[in-house]
Design an enzyme around this catalytic site. Sequence first.
Site, PDB file in Angstrom:
ATOM      1  N   LEU A   1       1.679   9.478   0.000  1.00  0.00           N
ATOM      2  CA  LEU A   1       0.928   8.340  -0.031  1.00  0.00           C
ATOM      3  C   LEU A   1      -0.311   8.857  -0.542  1.00  0.00           C
ATOM      4  O   LEU A   1      -1.367   8.839   0.117  1.00  0.00           O
ATOM      5  CB  LEU A   1       1.032   7.853   1.231  1.00  0.00           C
ATOM      6  N   HIS A   2      -0.346   8.845  -1.823  1.00  0.00           N
ATOM      7  CA  HIS A   2      -1.571   9.261  -2.457  1.00  0.00           C
ATOM      8  C   HIS A   2      -1.915   8.065  -3.232  1.00  0.00           C
ATOM      9  O   HIS A   2      -1.605   7.011  -3.314  1.00  0.00           O
ATOM     10  CB  HIS A   2      -1.621  10.731  -3.274  1.00  0.00           C
ATOM     11  N   ALA A   3      -2.693   8.483  -4.486  1.00  0.00           N
ATOM     12  CA  ALA A   3      -3.378   7.367  -5.451  1.00  0.00           C
ATOM     13  C   ALA A   3      -2.487   6.077  -5.577  1.00  0.00           C
ATOM     14  O   ALA A   3      -2.751   5.144  -4.742  1.00  0.00           O
ATOM     15  CB  ALA A   3      -3.888   7.730  -6.271  1.00  0.00           C
TER      16      ALA A   3
ATOM     17  N   ALA B   1      -0.324   4.821  -2.490  1.00  0.00           N
ATOM     18  CA  ALA B   1      -1.117   4.403  -1.471  1.00  0.00           C
ATOM     19  C   ALA B   1      -1.811   3.190  -1.798  1.00  0.00           C
ATOM     20  O   ALA B   1      -1.854   2.329  -0.674  1.00  0.00           O
ATOM     21  CB  ALA B   1      -2.348   5.572  -1.283  1.00  0.00           C
TER      22      ALA B   1
END
Lengths: 87, 148
Positions: free
Chosen positions: A14-16, A19
Site C-alpha cells: 500500500l504505497h503511493a 495507497a
Amino acid sequence: MAQRRVTVESKVGLHARPAAMFVEAASKAEGQVTVAKGEGTPVSAKSILAVMGLDVRNGDEIVIDVEGEGPEADALLDRLAEIANAD
Amino acid sequence: MLTVLTPVPGTAVAMSEVDDPVFAQGMVGPGVAVRPAPRPQEAVAPIAGRVVKLHPHAFLVLGEGGRGVLVHLGIDTVKLDGAGFATLVEEGAEVEPGTPVIRWDPAEVERQGMSAIVPVVALEARADAVADPAAGEVAAGDTLFRWA
C-alpha cells in the site's frame, strides 16, 4: 462493524498509487474506516499519511474495518480489497 | 510556510503533466513535478525531517507539524525492483533539506521504457496550500514550492 482480512497482492504494497486509491475509496464512506497491518494498531483509512505510514508490503495481511453493516459496507470492503490486490 | 526544495535537477512542471492519473489528478496530494536531467544524480531531501518510508524508487519525509512530502522517482519504477537505484540513508534517518537520499539515473529509467518524472507531493495538503510553484529549469536544492 464489517471486517475483512486481506493478504496484499499489490506488488508495491500500500504505497503511493495504491495507497492514494485506497484512501480515495475509503473517504467516500460516511462512517469510520480503519486499516491495520496484521494485529497492529488500526489507523484511519482516510489518511494517506497514516496508510503509507503502515508500511504494508506485498504479502502482508491487513485488517480493514468499516463502520456499519449490510451491502454498502460489503461493497466498500470489496473495493478496498480489490485495490490492495491490484498491480 | 514550509519551503519544499526540488530533490532533483531538471525542469519543474505542473503535477497535471505527470503521465499517471493518480498523481496528475492530485489524488496523492498537490505539489510540483520535475522532469529530471537525464544523467546520474542524487535525489535529496526536500524538507527537514525523518525518512519514515524509504523505497529504492521513492521516499517520504515527515517534517515539522506532521507534514509529509513524498518524492517518487519515475512512474511505475517499482517494477524495476530497485535495479539502478541506491539508497544512501536508512529508513528512519533524520535528514536536513538537501541531504542525499537516493542515487539513480533517470536516463536509465527512460531506457527501460518508463517515465522518469519526479512528482514531489505535499501529502494531505489542500490543493490551494501549494504556493509559488517553480517552473522551468531547477537545480537540486532550489525552492520548488511553498506549503502554506
